[in-house]
Design a protein around this motif. Structure first.
Motif, PDB file in Angstrom:
ATOM      1  N   ASP A 114       0.882  -1.170   0.000  1.00 25.94           N
ATOM      2  CA  ASP A 114       0.000   0.000   0.000  1.00 25.94           C
ATOM      3  C   ASP A 114       0.918   1.217   0.000  1.00 25.94           C
ATOM      4  N   SER A 117      -0.629   6.631  -2.422  1.00 24.41           N
ATOM      5  CA  SER A 117      -1.914   7.017  -1.844  1.00 24.41           C
ATOM      6  C   SER A 117      -2.153   8.514  -1.685  1.00 24.41           C
ATOM      7  N   HIS A 154      -3.835   3.367  -2.535  1.00 20.13           N
ATOM      8  CA  HIS A 154      -5.041   3.568  -1.726  1.00 20.13           C
ATOM      9  C   HIS A 154      -5.423   5.055  -1.753  1.00 20.13           C
ATOM     10  N   GLY A 156      -7.070   8.602  -1.726  1.00 25.73           N
ATOM     11  CA  GLY A 156      -8.091   9.259  -0.905  1.00 25.73           C
ATOM     12  C   GLY A 156      -9.154   9.815  -1.838  1.00 25.73           C
ATOM     13  N   ASP A 314      -9.819   1.119   6.479  1.00 27.96           N
ATOM     14  CA  ASP A 314      -8.583   0.351   6.602  1.00 27.96           C
ATOM     15  C   ASP A 314      -8.846  -1.079   7.074  1.00 27.96           C
ATOM     16  N   VAL A 334       3.444   4.327   4.834  1.00 31.33           N
ATOM     17  CA  VAL A 334       2.664   5.487   5.255  1.00 31.33           C
ATOM     18  C   VAL A 334       3.496   6.246   6.304  1.00 31.33           C
ATOM     19  N   LEU A 342      -2.632   2.861  12.359  1.00 27.58           N
ATOM     20  CA  LEU A 342      -2.439   1.589  11.656  1.00 27.58           C
ATOM     21  C   LEU A 342      -2.263   0.429  12.634  1.00 27.58           C
TER      22      LEU A 342
END
Ligand code: ARG
Length: 572
Positions: A114, A117, A154, A156, A314, A334, A342
């Motif tokens: 991931d 993003s 991912h 937004g 998530d 991230v 997370l």
């Protein structure tokens, strides 16, 4: 074909096992010999004997044949090991014949990464650059280790701001809106939308009504939303292409993709008794997470107004990655500031059984990119720096320095090279720092051709390519590798550790380890090249051998750079 350290470690293990089972010898590189083995110290405690006595016993049980030339007992119970040079040569020959440079396939599972993003209709900022660069390196490294890698961007692409963004699109007109987004003026678009929202209560009402329409799946609203998403993705794709990362529009798996799962997430968690109502919201309280007062921290899954939060998405994401994609490893590249969020999601997912044994979710956190003033990376006027502006500036500087080096060339001639150098410099500057730390983004330093920089490594590679071009002119061909000079042996030993560098890089998802290795390799090569003439070597077989050694360095550098997502030009 086993790696050098694997073979050595196996021999050591046998020797330790014959003294006492359960020992776990650790191999380290050493200045005094090629390697140092440690393990007697730990055994000493269990056996109640001095480490030195144990090391002596290990030493007498150790079978060096064909691998080790010399073992020496050192310090309180270390074994200093010097490899047999014939063994080094044989391993190097095997490396030179192997496309994978003896790096074993170690991962047979599926890895979902991931990364990147960014948010629709919003400029990518420094954090997205870091995520994109680190994520891309981990994608390449994981694939090289044998894994099936699935990239997920991912995006937004959902939430309340879309009411405002869609209404703004309506106001400026579709073609003007699309135009602004397609030239990458995402922040301008976002800022004007915000300004309208703040200035006018009627606009606010329209925006709120639009959010409801979006959530209810109103066809016209969805069409406008799709327009915003598609334009942004098209723009992000141009940035990815410039950066030379593997992400494409096909990898987009935005927040909106999980909309239909959110209710199931809540129902499922509820059925397992994992939800509590707190302040009207449905929350999970994973153990071990507390606030400053020591009170349990809630992970808000569904807000009091019925809306779903970032956590619900998530969680749905984790479920999907494990169930549908059969991911064994879920990597989240991230920023470090999202660590708690997370980790709480991972904990709740584990409690719900969505992260079964054998699967692993890992937050690959990273620090901030800072300006040369050590403050947050901003433009002079304090705005977010546009990613493409960063790429442009690096490109300009790389072009200037290439023109200085090659006075006869034109800007057009060096353009392709300048692209490789500028992008490679940016990536290397990011990746060579321990990712969790903040780092200073400094054009001068990252573009320098000396020191631990991208250009230094790229030049080392190009220099070897030029040796090969000259060799061809002189009809010198690579031959069997024979090691005699100390500088040859040193270089060989570094080369044989490439598989270890890859393993340790992947072990803690730390690309800086591969960078450190490649930098050491380039430096060792420089020393070798200063001490051991290649094409002017006295003896033809020495020439061929040294050329072959150069060949292994070239492939190792090229492979290493490509795993970091960098180009390795043949001429610079
Ligand atoms: N879009 C978010 C941002 O720009 C990052 C998303 C990170 N990925 C995730 N699965 N939460 O801050």
């Amino acid at each position: 074909m086993a790696t050098t350290t694997q073979l050595l470690a196996a021999r050591l293990q046998t020797a330790f096992d014959s003294v006492a089972l359960g020992a776990d010898p650790v191999l380290r590189r050493s200045d005094r010999a090629d390697f140092q083995a440690n393990g007697a110290l730990a055994l000493a405690k269990t056996l109640g004997e001095s480490p030195r006595v144990i090391a002596e016993r290990v030493l007498s049980a150790f079978d060096p044949s064909g691998i080790v030339r010399e073992v020496e007992l050192a310090g309180p119970g270390f074994l200093n090991l010097t490899l047999d040079t014939d063994f080094v040569m044989a391993q190097l020959e095997a490396t030179s014949r192997d496309d994978r440079l003896l790096v074993p396939v170690t991962n047979h599972g599926t890895v979902v990464v991931d990364y990147s993003s960014p948010n629709v209709a919003k400029e990518m900022h420094a954090g997205h650059l870091r995520s994109t660069v680190i994520g891309d390196a981990l994608v390449r490294l994981s694939a090289f280790s044998g894994a099936t890698v699935i990239r997920e961007n991912h995006l937004g692409d959902w939430g309340t701001p879309f009411g405002m963004l869609i209404e703004h699109l309506v106001d400026v007109g579709e073609s003007a809106g699309v135009e602004a987004l397609s030239v990458g003026d995402l922040d301008g678009f976002y800022r004007s939308a915000r300004a309208s929202f703040e200035a006018s209560p009627t606009f606010q009402d329209r925006a709120r009504a639009r959010v409801v329409a979006l959530q209810q799946g109103d066809v016209e609203t969805l069409r406008l939303w799709t327009l915003l998403v598609d334009q942004s993705v098209a723009y992000f794709s141009t940035v990815y292409a410039r950066l030379g990362v593997l992400l494409t529009a096909q990898d987009v798996m935005g927040e909106s993709a999980y909309n239909d799962d959110l209710q199931h997430v809540v129902t499922d968690l509820d059925a397992r008794g994992l939800l509590q109502i707190s302040g009207g919201a449905r929350c999970a309280f994973p153990p071990g997470f507390t606030n400053r007062e020591g009170e349990p921290l809630p992970l808000i899954v569904q807000k009091s107004d019925g809306g779903f939060g970032y956590a619900a998405t998530d969680l749905a994401c984790i479920r999907d990655r494990v169930r549908r994609l059969h991911a064994r490893q879920l990597l989240y590249v991230v920023g470090a500031d999202q660590n708690q969020h997370l980790e709480m999601c991972f904990a709740v997912a584990s409690m719900a059984g969505w992260l079964p044994e054998g699967s692993q979710a890992v937050h690959i956190g990273f620090g901030n990119m800072l300006g040369t003033d050590k403050k947050k990376f901003k433009t002079r006027s304090g705005d977010v720096v546009k990613l493409v502006d960063v790429l442009d500036e690096a490109m300009e500087r790389a072009t200037a320095s290439l023109l200085e080096r090659n006075p006869g060339s034109t800007e057009i001639e060096v353009a392709e090279l300048a692209r490789s150098v500028s992008i490679g410099s940016i990536k290397y500057a990011d990746l060579s720092n321990e990712r969790i730390k903040d780092y200073v983004f400094d054009y001068d330093r990252m573009l320098a051709d000396r020191g631990n920089t991208g250009p230094y490594l790229m030049y080392a590679h190009a220099r070897i390519c030029s040796i090969f071009r000259k060799a061809q002119e002189q009809d010198v061909v690579a031959g069997p590798i024979m090691i005699s000079a100390a500088a040859e042996r040193d270089l060989a030993l570094v080369l044989l550790q490439f598989p270890d560098a890859i393993a340790s890089t992947l072990e803690d998802f730390q690309p800086s380890k591969l960078c450190t290795y490649l930098f050491e390799l380039a430096q060792t090569f420089t020393t070798f090249y200063e001490n051991c003439p290649v094409l002017v070597a006295a003896d033809p077989s020495e020439r061929s051998s040294r050329l072959a050694l150069c060949g292994v360095v070239r492939s190792t550098l090229a492979t290493g750079l490509s795993l970091l997502g960098m180009d390795a030009p043949e001429q610079m």
